[in-house]
Design a protein around this motif. Structure first.
Motif, mmCIF file in Angstrom:
data_model
loop_
_atom_site.group_PDB
_atom_site.id
_atom_site.type_symbol
_atom_site.label_atom_id
_atom_site.label_comp_id
_atom_site.label_asym_id
_atom_site.label_seq_id
_atom_site.Cartn_x
_atom_site.Cartn_y
_atom_site.Cartn_z
ATOM 1 N N GLN A 88 0.023 -15.424 3.024
ATOM 2 C CA GLN A 88 1.159 -14.595 3.424
ATOM 3 C C GLN A 88 1.387 -14.810 4.914
ATOM 4 N N GLN A 126 -2.282 -2.776 -0.679
ATOM 5 C CA GLN A 126 -0.845 -2.747 -0.897
ATOM 6 C C GLN A 126 -0.239 -4.120 -0.640
ATOM 7 N N GLU A 130 1.723 -6.287 -3.445
ATOM 8 C CA GLU A 130 3.114 -6.655 -3.183
ATOM 9 C C GLU A 130 3.281 -8.163 -3.139
ATOM 10 N N LEU A 133 2.993 -9.575 -6.744
ATOM 11 C CA LEU A 133 4.187 -9.230 -7.511
ATOM 12 C C LEU A 133 5.382 -10.070 -7.076
ATOM 13 N N ALA A 134 5.551 -10.210 -5.763
ATOM 14 C CA ALA A 134 6.680 -11.003 -5.247
ATOM 15 C C ALA A 134 6.564 -12.458 -5.683
ATOM 16 N N GLN A 201 2.223 4.328 -3.691
ATOM 17 C CA GLN A 201 2.128 2.868 -3.798
ATOM 18 C C GLN A 201 1.808 2.440 -5.225
ATOM 19 N N VAL A 204 4.966 2.647 -7.332
ATOM 20 C CA VAL A 204 5.874 1.528 -7.049
ATOM 21 C C VAL A 204 5.356 0.247 -7.690
ATOM 22 N N ALA A 205 4.047 -0.007 -7.533
ATOM 23 C CA ALA A 205 3.460 -1.228 -8.106
ATOM 24 C C ALA A 205 3.560 -1.224 -9.626
ATOM 25 N N ARG A 208 7.189 -1.957 -10.638
ATOM 26 C CA ARG A 208 7.532 -3.377 -10.500
ATOM 27 C C ARG A 208 6.835 -4.212 -11.563
ATOM 28 N N ARG A 209 5.600 -3.863 -11.858
ATOM 29 C CA ARG A 209 4.856 -4.610 -12.881
ATOM 30 C C ARG A 209 5.495 -4.413 -14.254
#
Length: 239
Positions: A88, A126, A130, A133-134, A201, A204-205, A208-209
């Motif tokens: 990253q 986190q 993230e 997932l991205a 968090q 949100v995760a 998205r998953r």
């Protein structure tokens, strides 16, 4: 045709429930043994870099790669099947890229980074979730595009041409890694850890998953099935 068992659930629904149960069991075990995860990951001396290691990129020669030379970031994970590290980058809004070990080098953290190490440690779960997932969202989008282009290529083949059989086989070989990606992607989605995240968090995760799983099941799986059917039809026509 949708196959439904006596309890009214389809095979796809059963599979989704099994994967969800396995994922929840894995998360519960990880949460219980979270203190052991660090020591286990550090027991892999064959990996030159560990998740969270600060690195910089150097020696890339492609036009896109040259723009990343000198950039700093952190290791997300090692991609064994690609022989590369997912990193990253700090200077590209957290963009993740896959880089060979030969083009990475460890860097010393600055005094400011050392001072904020506790805060970074709290944010790392986190960041990891993230980033993964991205990366998977991008991969699924790219894969859907590649499958669509490949199917269009199959449909353009003139099956009456003398070289049609060779053309079908060539496209079939290029399609293999596309269709083989489904199981790996599903496994990587299920393996995304939300241990260490706070409640917001985690929500949100999970969201998205769930959305990513929805795209895989409603778009990627049918696209792969459709491509397979088109290739089989073409093979029969030229055999």
């Amino acid at each position: 045709e949708r196959i439904v068992d006596f309890d009214g659930k389809s095979e796809v629904e059963r599979l989704k429930e099994q994967r969800r149960a396995a994922r929840l069991e894995k998360e519960a075990k990880a949460a219980k043994e979270a203190g052991q995860e660090v020591s286990l990951s550090k027991s892999e001396p064959e990996l030159e870099y560990q998740p969270g290691d600060p690195i910089s990129v150097f020696g890339l020669e492609s036009d896109a790669g040259k723009t990343m030379n000198g950039m700093r970031g952190r290791v997300v994970r090692y991609l064994q099947d690609k022989g590369r590290y997912e990193v990253q980058l700090d200077q590209q809004s957290g963009q993740t890229v896959n880089v060979k070990p030969a083009h990475l080098q460890k860097v010393d953290v600055t005094p400011a980074e050392i001072h904020n190490e506790g805060e970074q440690t709290e944010e790392k779960p986190q960041v990891d979730a993230e980033a993964r997932l991205a990366a998977l969202e991008g991969e699924v989008t790219s894969l859907l595009k590649d499958i669509s282009l490949t199917q269009a290529e199959v449909e353009r083949i003139d099956l009456d041409d003398v070289e049609a059989e060779e053309a079908v086989e060539e496209v079939s070989q290029r399609a293999k890694p596309l269709t083989a990606s489904l199981g790996r992607i599903q496994s990587e989605i299920d393996d995304i850890s939300i241990v260490g995240l706070n409640e917001t968090q985690r929500d949100v995760a999970r969201s998205r998953r769930k959305a990513l799983n929805g795209v895989v099941e409603s778009q990627l799986m049918p696209a792969i099935s459709s491509l397979g059917a088109a290739l089989n039809k073409a093979r029969r026509a030229v055999s």
